[in-house]
Design a protein around this motif. Sequence first.
Motif, PDB file in Angstrom:
ATOM      1  N   GLN A 172      44.067  45.095  64.953  1.00 55.22           N
ATOM      2  CA  GLN A 172      43.112  44.298  64.504  1.00 55.22           C
ATOM      3  C   GLN A 172      43.315  44.120  63.134  1.00 55.22           C
ATOM      4  N   SER A 211      35.020  41.739  64.025  1.00 55.23           N
ATOM      5  CA  SER A 211      34.677  40.813  65.319  1.00 55.23           C
ATOM      6  C   SER A 211      36.006  39.884  65.304  1.00 55.23           C
ATOM      7  N   SER A 212      36.965  40.157  64.619  1.00 54.28           N
ATOM      8  CA  SER A 212      38.514  39.317  64.633  1.00 54.28           C
ATOM      9  C   SER A 212      39.243  39.799  66.078  1.00 54.28           C
ATOM     10  N   ASP A 213      40.122  39.077  66.386  1.00 53.33           N
ATOM     11  CA  ASP A 213      40.792  39.312  67.668  1.00 53.33           C
ATOM     12  C   ASP A 213      41.496  40.438  67.501  1.00 53.33           C
ATOM     13  N   THR A 215      45.203  42.449  69.288  1.00 47.86           N
ATOM     14  CA  THR A 215      46.492  42.277  69.748  1.00 47.86           C
ATOM     15  C   THR A 215      46.775  43.797  70.449  1.00 47.86           C
ATOM     16  N   THR A 233      46.716  39.169  73.410  1.00 51.76           N
ATOM     17  CA  THR A 233      45.565  38.756  72.271  1.00 51.76           C
ATOM     18  C   THR A 233      44.578  38.610  73.151  1.00 51.76           C
ATOM     19  N   SER A 235      39.994  38.037  72.295  1.00 52.51           N
ATOM     20  CA  SER A 235      38.740  37.639  71.459  1.00 52.51           C
ATOM     21  C   SER A 235      37.527  38.631  71.715  1.00 52.51           C
ATOM     22  N   ALA A 237      34.657  38.693  69.409  1.00 44.30           N
ATOM     23  CA  ALA A 237      33.621  38.039  69.127  1.00 44.30           C
ATOM     24  C   ALA A 237      32.541  38.071  69.944  1.00 44.30           C
TER      25      ALA A 237
END
Length: 237
Positions: A172, A211-213, A215, A233, A235, A237
């Motif tokens: 992250q 809250s970022s994506d 991987t 990847t 999401s 959020a």
Amino acid sequence: MEKKPTSGLAVASLVTGIIALFSAFVPLLNLLSFPFVILAIIFGAIGIWQVSKGTKGGKGLSIAGLVLGVLGLLVTFAMYGGAAASSDGADANASGAAAGSDAPAIEQEAASPEAAEGAGETAAASYAVSIDGCRVTEDYQGNPVAVVTYTFTNNSDEDKSFALAVYPKVFQDGVEIGTAIGTDWDSEKYMSDVKPGATTTVEVGYALEGSSDITVEVSELMSFDNVVLAEKTFSVA
């Protein structure tokens, strides 16, 4: 009634137990997990004794630390046992090749091209892994957790668990995040042996730090070339 002070050793047992268990799953880093295993078990036992004497509180912390320490010990032994077995197998194959044996060579089974075409899925010589999905939930303290679902197929010729076959990592903001402890996902299959040719679904929780994506990358545990078997990847959020 006056509240009893929490045993400092109970807290220390829980902290060292968490470190011991998490580090036991990481190659090379698990060389340092054994001291934390011993400390977690010792601190937990003393903490339970203090609580039983009625001088301190924190019985649950002591028990949790003791259990985590024992689990860390079992995982450490399992990791080294798997590495030793792989090394012995490689040495045996090398010796057979040098002697010019007439026995037919054993061909490794590879996953079908159709399986490799799936999103987020590739095949290794011995294992096939797909990253199927991700959902956001909470750990036992109410902190956000990303639960990633994997499908693992054992194409090797021996029983192997997801934990001893592949190494999943979650990033992250470019930084690897650690696993989480909770009850809202099935974590038991992580260490369950899978028969050759069989497939299982594994869920692993990761402690989110924003809250970022995220991987997700999966590589083979005992490989030194760091080839990524699957990547996806999500999401959160």
